[in-house]
Design a protein around this motif. Structure first.
Motif, PDB file in Angstrom:
ATOM      1  N   PRO A 234      35.630  48.121  43.739  1.00 39.39           N
ATOM      2  CA  PRO A 234      35.311  47.670  45.107  1.00 39.39           C
ATOM      3  C   PRO A 234      33.926  47.021  45.166  1.00 39.39           C
ATOM      4  CG  PRO A 234      36.217  49.895  45.124  1.00 39.39           C
ATOM      5  CD  PRO A 234      36.000  49.523  43.690  1.00 39.39           C
ATOM      6  N   LEU A 235      33.784  46.054  46.044  1.00 33.65           N
ATOM      7  CA  LEU A 235      32.543  45.293  46.167  1.00 33.65           C
ATOM      8  C   LEU A 235      31.363  46.224  46.453  1.00 33.65           C
ATOM      9  CD1 LEU A 235      32.062  42.244  46.033  1.00 33.65           C
ATOM     10  CD2 LEU A 235      32.024  42.210  48.533  1.00 33.65           C
ATOM     11  N   GLY A 236      30.254  45.997  45.771  1.00 31.61           N
ATOM     12  CA  GLY A 236      29.054  46.793  46.025  1.00 31.61           C
ATOM     13  C   GLY A 236      28.956  48.019  45.147  1.00 31.61           C
ATOM     14  N   GLN A 237      30.052  48.394  44.473  1.00 31.35           N
ATOM     15  CA  GLN A 237      30.010  49.558  43.583  1.00 31.35           C
ATOM     16  C   GLN A 237      29.721  49.099  42.165  1.00 31.35           C
ATOM     17  OE1 GLN A 237      33.568  51.851  43.745  1.00 31.35           O
ATOM     18  NE2 GLN A 237      32.837  53.143  45.373  1.00 31.35           N
ATOM     19  N   THR A 238      29.026  49.962  41.398  1.00 28.86           N
ATOM     20  CA  THR A 238      28.790  49.613  39.996  1.00 28.86           C
ATOM     21  C   THR A 238      29.864  50.250  39.145  1.00 28.86           C
ATOM     22  OG1 THR A 238      27.342  51.518  39.810  1.00 28.86           O
ATOM     23  CG2 THR A 238      26.286  49.400  40.240  1.00 28.86           C
ATOM     24  N   THR A 239      30.177  49.602  38.043  1.00 26.95           N
ATOM     25  CA  THR A 239      31.210  50.146  37.169  1.00 26.95           C
ATOM     26  C   THR A 239      30.606  51.215  36.280  1.00 26.95           C
ATOM     27  OG1 THR A 239      30.742  48.402  35.604  1.00 26.95           O
ATOM     28  CG2 THR A 239      32.588  48.027  37.080  1.00 26.95           C
ATOM     29  N   PRO A 240      31.357  52.282  35.936  1.00 28.11           N
ATOM     30  CA  PRO A 240      30.814  53.327  35.067  1.00 28.11           C
ATOM     31  C   PRO A 240      30.542  52.772  33.676  1.00 28.11           C
ATOM     32  CG  PRO A 240      33.160  53.645  35.397  1.00 28.11           C
ATOM     33  CD  PRO A 240      32.745  52.525  36.298  1.00 28.11           C
ATOM     34  N   GLY A 241      29.421  53.185  33.093  1.00 25.27           N
ATOM     35  CA  GLY A 241      29.088  52.699  31.756  1.00 25.27           C
ATOM     36  C   GLY A 241      29.715  53.567  30.686  1.00 25.27           C
ATOM     37  N   PHE A 242      30.013  52.956  29.552  1.00 25.77           N
ATOM     38  CA  PHE A 242      30.473  53.745  28.412  1.00 25.77           C
ATOM     39  C   PHE A 242      30.057  53.039  27.142  1.00 25.77           C
ATOM     40  CE2 PHE A 242      34.053  51.547  30.428  1.00 25.77           C
ATOM     41  CZ  PHE A 242      34.374  50.617  29.467  1.00 25.77           C
ATOM     42  N   PRO A 243      29.895  53.804  26.057  1.00 28.84           N
ATOM     43  CA  PRO A 243      29.351  53.230  24.827  1.00 28.84           C
ATOM     44  C   PRO A 243      30.172  52.048  24.334  1.00 28.84           C
ATOM     45  CG  PRO A 243      29.744  55.602  24.611  1.00 28.84           C
ATOM     46  CD  PRO A 243      30.341  55.170  25.894  1.00 28.84           C
ATOM     47  N   GLY A 244      29.485  51.055  23.807  1.00 29.78           N
ATOM     48  CA  GLY A 244      30.182  49.948  23.153  1.00 29.78           C
ATOM     49  C   GLY A 244      30.515  48.805  24.074  1.00 29.78           C
ATOM     50  N   LEU A 245      30.436  49.025  25.397  1.00 35.10           N
ATOM     51  CA  LEU A 245      30.726  47.934  26.329  1.00 35.10           C
ATOM     52  C   LEU A 245      29.636  47.873  27.388  1.00 35.10           C
ATOM     53  CD1 LEU A 245      34.548  48.263  27.009  1.00 35.10           C
ATOM     54  CD2 LEU A 245      33.411  46.405  25.830  1.00 35.10           C
ATOM     55  N   ASP A 246      29.251  46.662  27.754  1.00 35.33           N
ATOM     56  CA  ASP A 246      28.252  46.476  28.798  1.00 35.33           C
ATOM     57  C   ASP A 246      28.824  46.943  30.127  1.00 35.33           C
ATOM     58  OD1 ASP A 246      26.465  45.586  30.623  1.00 35.33           O
ATOM     59  OD2 ASP A 246      26.440  43.498  29.947  1.00 35.33           O
ATOM     60  N   ALA A 247      28.061  47.774  30.848  1.00 41.49           N
ATOM     61  CA  ALA A 247      28.555  48.340  32.109  1.00 41.49           C
ATOM     62  C   ALA A 247      28.828  47.262  33.142  1.00 41.49           C
ATOM     63  CB  ALA A 247      27.546  49.336  32.662  1.00 41.49           C
ATOM     64  N   THR A 248      28.188  46.103  32.990  1.00 44.11           N
ATOM     65  CA  THR A 248      28.388  45.048  33.982  1.00 44.11           C
ATOM     66  C   THR A 248      29.461  44.044  33.547  1.00 44.11           C
ATOM     67  OG1 THR A 248      26.641  43.729  32.983  1.00 44.11           O
ATOM     68  CG2 THR A 248      25.987  45.213  34.769  1.00 44.11           C
ATOM     69  N   THR A 249      30.186  44.386  32.475  1.00 41.76           N
ATOM     70  CA  THR A 249      31.225  43.468  31.992  1.00 41.76           C
ATOM     71  C   THR A 249      32.224  43.170  33.108  1.00 41.76           C
ATOM     72  OG1 THR A 249      31.059  44.413  29.795  1.00 41.76           O
ATOM     73  CG2 THR A 249      33.024  43.116  30.247  1.00 41.76           C
ATOM     74  N   PRO A 250      32.410  41.905  33.467  1.00 40.73           N
ATOM     75  CA  PRO A 250      33.353  41.595  34.556  1.00 40.73           C
ATOM     76  C   PRO A 250      34.797  41.749  34.076  1.00 40.73           C
ATOM     77  CG  PRO A 250      32.506  39.580  33.587  1.00 40.73           C
ATOM     78  CD  PRO A 250      31.806  40.717  32.891  1.00 40.73           C
ATOM     79  N   THR A 251      35.656  41.852  35.072  1.00 45.24           N
ATOM     80  CA  THR A 251      37.088  41.890  34.768  1.00 45.24           C
ATOM     81  C   THR A 251      37.481  40.542  34.156  1.00 45.24           C
ATOM     82  OG1 THR A 251      37.556  43.405  36.545  1.00 45.24           O
ATOM     83  CG2 THR A 251      39.367  42.018  35.838  1.00 45.24           C
ATOM     84  N   SER A 252      38.263  40.605  33.086  1.00 39.73           N
ATOM     85  CA  SER A 252      38.695  39.350  32.453  1.00 39.73           C
ATOM     86  C   SER A 252      40.215  39.333  32.335  1.00 39.73           C
ATOM     87  CB  SER A 252      38.047  39.205  31.076  1.00 39.73           C
ATOM     88  OG  SER A 252      38.382  40.325  30.270  1.00 39.73           O
ATOM     89  N   SER A 253      40.742  38.209  31.945  1.00 44.32           N
ATOM     90  CA  SER A 253      42.194  38.054  31.777  1.00 44.32           C
ATOM     91  C   SER A 253      42.509  37.590  30.373  1.00 44.32           C
ATOM     92  CB  SER A 253      42.746  37.023  32.770  1.00 44.32           C
ATOM     93  OG  SER A 253      42.748  37.572  34.066  1.00 44.32           O
ATOM     94  N   HIS A 254      43.662  38.014  29.911  1.00 46.39           N
ATOM     95  CA  HIS A 254      44.127  37.602  28.577  1.00 46.39           C
ATOM     96  C   HIS A 254      45.590  37.198  28.710  1.00 46.39           C
ATOM     97  CE1 HIS A 254      44.223  37.560  24.182  1.00 46.39           C
ATOM     98  NE2 HIS A 254      45.406  38.119  24.281  1.00 46.39           N
ATOM     99  N   GLU A 255      45.970  36.111  28.058  1.00 45.28           N
ATOM    100  CA  GLU A 255      47.356  35.640  28.166  1.00 45.28           C
ATOM    101  C   GLU A 255      48.093  35.773  26.846  1.00 45.28           C
ATOM    102  OE1 GLU A 255      47.543  31.752  29.929  1.00 45.28           O
ATOM    103  OE2 GLU A 255      47.260  32.602  31.930  1.00 45.28           O
ATOM    104  N   LEU A 256      49.351  36.186  26.935  1.00 40.91           N
ATOM    105  CA  LEU A 256      50.234  36.292  25.768  1.00 40.91           C
ATOM    106  C   LEU A 256      51.470  35.464  26.048  1.00 40.91           C
ATOM    107  CD1 LEU A 256      50.456  40.179  25.333  1.00 40.91           C
ATOM    108  CD2 LEU A 256      49.122  38.668  23.909  1.00 40.91           C
ATOM    109  N   THR A 257      52.126  34.977  25.002  1.00 42.83           N
ATOM    110  CA  THR A 257      53.458  34.388  25.175  1.00 42.83           C
ATOM    111  C   THR A 257      54.444  35.260  24.411  1.00 42.83           C
ATOM    112  OG1 THR A 257      53.027  32.906  23.324  1.00 42.83           O
ATOM    113  CG2 THR A 257      52.721  32.006  25.519  1.00 42.83           C
ATOM    114  N   ILE A 258      55.520  35.602  25.078  1.00 45.17           N
ATOM    115  CA  ILE A 258      56.539  36.482  24.487  1.00 45.17           C
ATOM    116  C   ILE A 258      57.890  35.766  24.549  1.00 45.17           C
ATOM    117  CG2 ILE A 258      57.767  38.692  24.766  1.00 45.17           C
ATOM    118  CD1 ILE A 258      55.153  39.889  25.765  1.00 45.17           C
ATOM    119  N   PRO A 259      58.649  35.732  23.420  1.00 48.37           N
ATOM    120  CA  PRO A 259      59.964  35.078  23.442  1.00 48.37           C
ATOM    121  C   PRO A 259      60.881  35.695  24.507  1.00 48.37           C
ATOM    122  CG  PRO A 259      59.316  35.618  21.191  1.00 48.37           C
ATOM    123  CD  PRO A 259      58.315  36.263  22.094  1.00 48.37           C
TER     124      PRO A 259
END
Length: 305
Positions: free
Chosen positions: A221-246
């Motif tokens: 939700p807007l205005g909230q910070t994401t919880p931090g955890f080792p190995g990933l930046d806590a401010t990492t934005p949501t991203s998308s990944h695409e796959l093609t499947i037969p």
């Protein structure tokens, strides 16, 4: 894969058999049994390699050589059944059972209108024949199970070969290739376990991935910070990944009434959207949205399916 010659039915055919991984014990015996089968039948017989629980036995040659090879394989399996019954308390003798791998596009001809052809084959040969409803994983082939006496099986194979020659496969066939067994995975109490026999074995790498995904929901939700955890930046934005499947494989990802895709969404915490089929395309676009951990776990679970 048959090529008709002037000699009528005596054409070159390739028939694929699906057998348990222990087939080497049955057919190889230091290579002697299969060598003898090749020499006596005149057929080329190859057994797929690998550490899979299943093997593909490919038999290629003129139809009479194929029938001879099938006859020898069926008799070998009957010998094994007789040997296993010597010190057994079982009174009824189980039938010899073989599984063919047949392109799905030829299965309609094998079944016939309203099941007429398969019924005719059963009645004329005395063998039991079952065509699997679903395609084998990652392929466009189905398993056809034949059970009966060696003589019934060879007569049945003859009739199936005739059908396959009369109705060649339509379009390209993706052959079934057995893969090494992957243990089922369950998630319980925030931990991942693989099932081996009767035991649930903790899987630390998947547990970490699962915990990361659960800590990092796809949208904050807007205005909230994401919880931090080792190995990933806590401010990492949501991203998308695409796959093609037969298209042929999308059903096993979605599951009955969406059960499998919903399970993958729940386990990974990712949003997963499957695009509608587009005319002329053999593939479907899948978009996975979430944190890197969400996406990694969703990808893992989709590949596992």
């Amino acid at each position: 894969d048959g090529k008709v010659s002037e000699g009528g039915l005596n054409v070159t055919l390739t028939i694929r058999l699906l057998m348990h991984g222990k087939v080497k014990k049955h057919l190889l015996c230091k290579g002697e049994t299969v060598k003898k089968m090749r020499e006596e039948s005149g057929a080329r017989i190859n057994i797929s390699e690998g550490t899979c629980p299943e093997r593909i036995v490919t038999i290629t040659g003129p139809t009479d050589a194929i029938f001879k090879a099938f006859s020898m394989i069926a008799l070998k399996f009957e010998e094994d059944i007789n040997a296993s019954m010597t010190n057994s308390t079982v009174t009824s003798k189980p039938p010899v059972t073989l599984r063919l791998v047949v392109p799905a596009s030829q299965c309609g001809s094998l079944i016939g209108k309203g099941g007429s052809k398969i019924k005719e084959i059963r009645e004329s040969t005395g063998a039991q024949v079952q065509v699997a409803g679903d395609m084998l994983p990652n392929s466009t082939e189905r398993a056809v199970t034949i059970s009966g006496t060696p003589d019934a099986i060879i007569q049945c194979v003859k009739q199936i070969c005739v059908v396959m020659l009369e109705s060649p496969p339509k379009g390209a066939t993706i052959p079934y290739r057995p893969k090494p067994a992957s243990a089922p995975i369950i998630f319980a109490g925030g931990q991942a376990f693989t099932i081996q026999g009767q035991y649930a074995i903790p899987h630390p790498d998947l547990t970490k991935l699962h915990q990361l995904a659960m800590q990092h929901p796809p949208f904050t939700p807007l205005g909230q910070t994401t919880p931090g955890f080792p190995g990933l930046d806590a401010t990492t934005p949501t991203s998308s990944h695409e796959l093609t499947i037969p298209n042929d494989l999308i059903g096993c990802i979605i599951g009955r009434q969406g059960s499998k895709i919903n399970e993958i969404r729940q386990m990974s915490g990712a949003q997963i959207k499957i695009a509608n089929a587009t005319e002329g395309s053999a593939e479907r676009q899948v978009t996975i949205t979430g944190s890197p951990a969400n996406i990694s776990l969703a990808q893992y679970l989709i590949n596992a399916r």
